[in-house]
Write an enzyme that holds these catalytic residues in place. Sequence first.
Site, short mmCIF file in Angstrom:
data_model
loop_
_atom_site.label_atom_id
_atom_site.label_comp_id
_atom_site.label_asym_id
_atom_site.label_seq_id
_atom_site.Cartn_x
_atom_site.Cartn_y
_atom_site.Cartn_z
N GLU A 268 0.83 -1.22 0.00
CA GLU A 268 0.00 0.00 0.00
C GLU A 268 0.86 1.26 0.00
O GLU A 268 0.54 2.23 -0.66
CB GLU A 268 -0.93 -0.02 1.20
CG GLU A 268 -1.99 -1.13 1.09
CD GLU A 268 -2.85 -1.22 2.32
OE1 GLU A 268 -2.31 -1.55 3.40
OE2 GLU A 268 -4.05 -0.96 2.21
N GLU B 78 -3.66 -9.17 4.33
CA GLU B 78 -4.36 -8.74 5.54
C GLU B 78 -5.51 -9.66 5.94
O GLU B 78 -5.78 -9.89 7.11
CB GLU B 78 -4.89 -7.32 5.39
CG GLU B 78 -3.82 -6.25 5.44
CD GLU B 78 -3.22 -5.96 4.08
OE1 GLU B 78 -3.33 -6.79 3.15
OE2 GLU B 78 -2.61 -4.89 3.93
#
Length: 699
Positions: free
Chosen positions: A106, A126
């Site tokens: 990210e 995640e």
Amino acid sequence: MTHQPVRYSREGDIALICIDNPPVNAIGQSVRAGLIDCADAFAADTAARIAVLYCAGRTFVAGADIKEFGKPATAPFLPDVVARLEALEKPVLCVMHGTALGGGLELALGAHYRIGLPGLKTGLPETSLGLLPGAGGTQRLPRLTGLEAALEIMISARHISADQALEMGIIDELVPAAQDPRTAGLVKARELMAMGAGPRRLCDMPPPQVNKEQIDTLRAHTAARYRGQNAQMAAIDAAVSGAAMPFAEGMKHERALFLHLRESPQRAALVHAFQAERKVAQLPELDGVTPRAFSLLGVVGGGRMGSGIAVSALLAGLDVTLLERDASSAAQAQQTVAQMLAESVKRGKLTDEARTRILGQQFRTAESYAALADRDMVIEAVFEDMDIKREVFTQLDRHCKAGAILATNTSYLDIPQIAAMTTRPTDVLGLHFFSPAHIMRLLEIVVPKATAPDVVATGFAFGKKLGKVSVRAGVCDGFIGNRILQVYRAVSDHMVLAGASPYEVDRAVTEFGFPMGPYAVQDLAGLDIGFMTRQRKAATRDPREFVARWADEMHMRGWHGRKSGQGYYTYDTDSPKGRPCPEVEAIIAAERREYGVTPRNFSSDEIIARYMAAMVNESAHVVGEGIAARPLDVDVTLLHGYGFPRWRGGPMHWADTQGLNQLLAQIEAFAQEDAHFWRPAPLLVQLAQEKRLFSSLNS
Ligand code: T1G
């Protein structure tokens, strides 16, 4: 001078922002704050025309700092750090290497350009921690790769290769030769400056197209595949909703979902599992102890288990000599090993060339114990019979070199007794693999009192080399996993005798999250195995213990489970996964009548309450007796060897979430029915009284 986890410097007109936060450059608060400071420094540095963001050490950022979860979130928050980078008026180039995962990817997506070094693995794992990408991954990645590809990465939590990342546009370039990230960054930055490249922001790209039919199918498939879990569906929600709203709105929606998951029990359980399977090999007795050599391995017995152990070691690069009793058995073992390696090639775990090399240079069979004379360690994997073990270990003692470690793979036989068959009991331990040994990651390292510390350390070093999750176990019947398994199987039989059907028990247990219930598992393993276990234990069994006779009746009828087409379930072309069998229910009903039992109904809730209370209680006995070093060792064993649902963290983590007082009260109530079976574990009683949790023993 205190360590700066993020450093700003400049080489000519190129700014360098270096993250240096060992061991994996995880983004904790100090890194986030450092990145904001460096972004501000770069913006203010009029001499700098472009910035290179990279990491020192073995990997680019491997994610947000997992150790911060469960604590209050602290500013600056990662989404804001990424947005700060992205908003810079001058271009930012990110150099990715190692395992650039989660918040690491990210962060890279907030840069304007990205290059990867050979061997890069990246992804958004995640959901494997009960979270969703919470720093813009659900909004930026779909803009880059398309919605379906991005969702596949998030839902699978898999690591994608450098080539795949290049193909998907996640990286603009794969640096051809291995270079250090700083050098590769400087070279690419000069190229970009020469091109006059400016900022290129993903937030400005158009949102991804949404194919409603494909998304609906994906939702249905994900709900089934990850039944009971929240993160995967939330990732779909964040990405699909984000495609229909302005970027900033999508980010707000993602943040709300992320914060909700961050506080969820599933996130706590999955992070516990992640940390426990790393902590389980950290034992005080191993501190400062040097393992012995183990690169030359011997295996005695070339059946499925012995061959699986050999293949697991071969895939880890060890040299293996496999001993069988005669030429035909040796040839059979050679074939089994070659077949298993061929399957590894099919699964992409091995190249064909490597398989040929292994079979040509690293592996050989033998029929004489003299062939094991040079081995550093020998693992016995022969039939579970003490007389056969005696013959094997007597021979090993005679032929193996001094200092060689002699290990047994026995599931339940007495290891100190086996060790006593040799003149070197300090060099003997148990290495209990789980079938198939080259696939299952759990390894119970069973340690008799006489075993030398460096032999234990060698077991753990060997397990790590093979990529196993190794758990230390003390000596008892069944060690950790099988001992607990026997108890929750017994409680299932108690409930079936009292009126539940095996099929109701299996259904309740699968609804709880196990892949299969106890009766389906017995059908898979083979009811003859269960029969032999009952026979073995008969001589020493406590007369107060209930043992179902219906299982023996089924065995006598030749019903051996899936392999014979009939066990608790009937297996045929109409029902390949098995269907309930009225004859089994009739056999059970007959036994109830013999015991004068009037069958009663069991709800799924009661089935699970009893099933889990028995599992937790026996787990507490196992920890209290020192068979398992800590509660986390039991969790890791049940997660990696017995299908315990990972998003519940393991039986002891689960017990903490239920409250030990509540569990103890249930066990004490059940004990009114059967005081012997439901004897409360002293450790559970103690912790309940002290209002402590099992996790307080995991330090
Ligand atoms: N945070 C903190 N510590 C970490 C860590 C992390 N993300 N990852 C690893 N460690 C520690 C680990 O505990 C161990 O410590 C050491 O590093 C070596 O790890 C906002 C919220 C990177 C593939 O899920 O998959 O970003 O035991 O033994 O086998 O959207 O670690 O030595 O004290 O595993 O070479 C997403 C998790 C986080 C990646 C390396 N990232 N890590 O494997 O070494 S959530 C992940 C891994 C997130 C954002 C969200 C692996 C690895 P110790 P190791 P390894």
